[in-house]
Write a protein that holds these residues in place. Structure first.
Motif, mmCIF file in Angstrom:
data_model
loop_
_atom_site.group_PDB
_atom_site.id
_atom_site.type_symbol
_atom_site.label_atom_id
_atom_site.label_comp_id
_atom_site.label_asym_id
_atom_site.label_seq_id
_atom_site.Cartn_x
_atom_site.Cartn_y
_atom_site.Cartn_z
ATOM 1 N N ALA A 179 1.211 -1.311 -0.052
ATOM 2 C CA ALA A 179 0.102 0.141 0.209
ATOM 3 C C ALA A 179 0.972 1.289 -0.034
ATOM 4 O O ALA A 179 1.728 1.960 0.396
ATOM 5 C CB ALA A 179 -1.058 -0.101 0.998
ATOM 6 N N GLY A 180 0.279 1.965 -0.746
ATOM 7 C CA GLY A 180 1.394 3.480 -0.957
ATOM 8 C C GLY A 180 0.577 4.436 -1.695
ATOM 9 O O GLY A 180 -0.546 3.704 -2.782
ATOM 10 N N VAL A 181 0.789 5.572 -1.945
ATOM 11 C CA VAL A 181 0.361 6.664 -2.617
ATOM 12 C C VAL A 181 2.119 7.437 -3.164
ATOM 13 O O VAL A 181 2.698 7.296 -2.782
ATOM 14 C CB VAL A 181 -0.735 7.827 -2.061
ATOM 15 N N PHE A 182 1.494 7.893 -4.077
ATOM 16 C CA PHE A 182 3.267 8.720 -4.579
ATOM 17 C C PHE A 182 2.545 9.312 -6.311
ATOM 18 O O PHE A 182 1.680 9.004 -7.078
ATOM 19 C CB PHE A 182 4.021 7.606 -6.433
ATOM 20 N N ALA A 183 2.550 10.237 -6.057
ATOM 21 C CA ALA A 183 2.895 11.562 -7.461
ATOM 22 C C ALA A 183 3.695 12.394 -7.871
ATOM 23 O O ALA A 183 3.993 13.216 -6.714
ATOM 24 C CB ALA A 183 1.353 11.932 -6.721
ATOM 25 N N PRO A 184 3.991 13.003 -8.834
ATOM 26 C CA PRO A 184 4.767 13.959 -9.536
ATOM 27 C C PRO A 184 4.143 15.801 -8.373
ATOM 28 O O PRO A 184 2.969 15.701 -8.663
ATOM 29 C CB PRO A 184 5.371 13.898 -10.721
ATOM 30 N N LYS A 185 5.813 16.225 -7.949
ATOM 31 C CA LYS A 185 5.212 17.947 -7.343
ATOM 32 C C LYS A 185 6.453 18.386 -7.150
ATOM 33 O O LYS A 185 7.409 17.651 -6.873
ATOM 34 C CB LYS A 185 4.471 17.843 -6.442
ATOM 35 N N PRO A 186 7.263 19.586 -8.212
ATOM 36 C CA PRO A 186 8.296 20.230 -8.206
ATOM 37 C C PRO A 186 8.120 20.831 -6.386
ATOM 38 O O PRO A 186 7.284 20.640 -5.719
ATOM 39 C CB PRO A 186 7.694 22.068 -8.796
ATOM 40 N N PHE A 187 9.448 20.445 -5.696
ATOM 41 C CA PHE A 187 9.843 20.705 -4.557
ATOM 42 C C PHE A 187 9.805 21.967 -4.320
ATOM 43 O O PHE A 187 9.056 22.300 -2.874
ATOM 44 C CB PHE A 187 11.483 20.754 -4.730
ATOM 45 N N LEU A 188 9.287 22.907 -4.707
ATOM 46 C CA LEU A 188 9.506 24.789 -4.216
ATOM 47 C C LEU A 188 8.112 24.383 -3.979
ATOM 48 O O LEU A 188 7.043 25.483 -3.696
ATOM 49 C CB LEU A 188 9.893 25.624 -4.652
ATOM 50 N N ASP A 189 6.766 23.442 -4.314
ATOM 51 C CA ASP A 189 5.593 23.719 -3.992
ATOM 52 C C ASP A 189 5.162 22.457 -3.555
ATOM 53 O O ASP A 189 3.613 22.818 -3.010
ATOM 54 C CB ASP A 189 4.540 23.212 -5.999
ATOM 55 N N VAL A 190 5.899 21.609 -2.943
ATOM 56 C CA VAL A 190 5.262 20.632 -2.049
ATOM 57 C C VAL A 190 5.097 21.720 -0.570
ATOM 58 O O VAL A 190 5.737 22.116 0.238
ATOM 59 C CB VAL A 190 6.501 20.204 -1.547
ATOM 60 N N GLU A 191 3.439 21.435 0.291
ATOM 61 C CA GLU A 191 3.105 21.894 1.490
ATOM 62 C C GLU A 191 2.828 20.578 2.617
ATOM 63 O O GLU A 191 3.365 19.104 1.813
ATOM 64 C CB GLU A 191 1.899 22.243 1.145
ATOM 65 N N GLU A 192 2.866 21.539 4.080
ATOM 66 C CA GLU A 192 3.287 20.279 4.858
ATOM 67 C C GLU A 192 2.411 19.150 4.408
ATOM 68 O O GLU A 192 2.552 17.935 4.950
ATOM 69 C CB GLU A 192 2.868 21.365 6.057
ATOM 70 N N LYS A 193 1.060 19.207 3.973
ATOM 71 C CA LYS A 193 0.122 18.504 4.104
ATOM 72 C C LYS A 193 0.789 17.412 2.991
ATOM 73 O O LYS A 193 0.081 16.253 3.099
ATOM 74 C CB LYS A 193 -0.943 18.625 3.366
ATOM 75 N N ASP A 194 1.330 17.440 2.050
ATOM 76 C CA ASP A 194 1.920 16.384 0.897
ATOM 77 C C ASP A 194 2.993 15.855 1.816
ATOM 78 O O ASP A 194 2.631 14.470 1.162
ATOM 79 C CB ASP A 194 2.583 17.411 0.019
ATOM 80 N N LEU A 195 3.417 16.044 2.331
ATOM 81 C CA LEU A 195 4.620 15.739 3.732
ATOM 82 C C LEU A 195 4.028 14.358 4.272
ATOM 83 O O LEU A 195 3.983 13.388 4.952
ATOM 84 C CB LEU A 195 5.894 16.334 3.776
ATOM 85 N N ASP A 196 2.973 15.069 4.873
ATOM 86 C CA ASP A 196 2.517 14.336 6.497
ATOM 87 C C ASP A 196 1.338 12.889 5.192
ATOM 88 O O ASP A 196 1.488 11.609 5.596
ATOM 89 C CB ASP A 196 1.230 15.216 6.874
ATOM 90 N N LEU A 197 1.172 13.360 4.408
ATOM 91 C CA LEU A 197 0.488 12.559 3.702
ATOM 92 C C LEU A 197 1.171 11.060 3.025
ATOM 93 O O LEU A 197 0.894 10.166 3.090
ATOM 94 C CB LEU A 197 0.075 13.100 2.073
ATOM 95 N N TYR A 198 2.246 10.884 2.348
ATOM 96 C CA TYR A 198 3.174 10.372 2.052
ATOM 97 C C TYR A 198 4.044 10.118 2.938
ATOM 98 O O TYR A 198 4.372 8.025 3.151
ATOM 99 C CB TYR A 198 4.831 11.174 0.735
ATOM 100 N N TRP A 199 4.309 10.653 3.703
ATOM 101 C CA TRP A 199 5.250 9.767 5.287
ATOM 102 C C TRP A 199 3.767 8.626 5.997
ATOM 103 O O TRP A 199 3.994 7.729 7.036
ATOM 104 C CB TRP A 199 5.371 10.456 6.240
ATOM 105 N N SER A 200 2.607 9.652 5.971
ATOM 106 C CA SER A 200 1.904 8.753 7.192
ATOM 107 C C SER A 200 1.511 7.242 6.568
ATOM 108 O O SER A 200 1.338 6.531 6.814
ATOM 109 C CB SER A 200 0.123 9.518 7.615
#
Length: 247
Positions: free
Chosen positions: A87-108
């Motif tokens: 199980a996992g999630v994956f999607a591209p997004k430029p580094f400077l556009d990454v928000e805290e909610k993005d990190l929270d999603l992938y790390w969770s």
């Protein structure tokens, strides 16, 4: 693997579904998990509602989900021999556009899901003095691509690669093998979800000049499930993706 018990997360679609099918047809006992109950039930019915299969919907980023999967497996099948953390999630997004909610999603979902589910099965594997945990990473951890910026999911996948080695070291004495499969571009619903309309257009990223099939990941998972002298390894199933490119 006949009558061995396999827990597979993210088993309702794509690679996880193909892995489940591969083990089911080889008479393993399979406990399927997904956060999407509708897709999970649909896959179970598609497989013919076999007696050697159970399914449980649940969010693997929550500790209780892994514990429920182990309880279910032990109640019905009396052992937990293999865990496949797919199980996992994956999607591209430029580094400077990454928000805290993005990190929270992938790390969770990616890291915590793999971490907690492994934490749930290892006590039973210690009791049995055998077991195999197979994590799903990505070749992109070791082989970055400028045109595919994905720092948020890749940091979580990189952590999974590291976790694999440490768990292999910590529980080798208990005859518990821990390995990672790092896929290249694989034909699955994920490609459409991240906006790739023609997955075959990425064939030249691989020396074999084609993308991979989900069955090829299932074959690798089955090999690692049965391998008794392989642990702490990251195996690239990527058609030469990490070695070079066909251009």
């Amino acid at each position: 693997m006949k009558n061995k018990t396999v827990i597979i997360t993210g088993a309702s679609t794509g690679i996880g579904k193909e892995i489940a099918k591969y083990f089911i047809t080889r008479e393993s006992n399979v406990v399927m998990n997904s956060s999407n109950e509708e897709n999970l039930k649909k896959a179970y019915i598609e497989f013919g509602s076999p007696s050697n299969v159970l399914y449980l919907a649940g969010d693997i980023s929550k500790q209780e989900t892994g514990q429920k999967l182990v309880t279910l497996a032990l109640k019905k099948f009396k052992s937990v021999d293999i865990l496949i953390n797919n199980a996992g999630v994956f999607a591209p997004k430029p580094f400077l556009d990454v928000e805290e909610k993005d990190l929270d999603l992938y790390w969770s979902v990616n890291l915590k899901g793999t971490y907690f589910t492994s934490q749930s099965v290892i006590p039973q594997m210690i009791k049995q003095q055998h077991g195999s945990i197979i994590n799903i990473g990505t070749v992109l951890v070791e082989h970055a691509i400028d045109g595919f910026p994905a720092t948020a999911p890749l940091t979580s996948k990189g952590a999974i690669h590291s976790l694999t080695r440490q768990l292999a070291a910590e529980f080798g004495k208990n005859n518990i093998k821990v390995n990672t499969i790092a896929p290249g571009i694989i034909r699955s619903p994920l490609q459409g979800k991240i906006g790739i309309e023609d997955a075959d257009s990425l064939a030249r990223l691989h020396l074999l000049n084609r993308i991979g099939e989900a069955t090829e990941i299932a074959e690798a998972a089955y090999y690692l499930a049965t391998a008794n002298f392989v642990t702490g390894e990251t195996i690239n199933i990527a058609g030469g993706h990490t070695i070079g490119h066909s251009i």
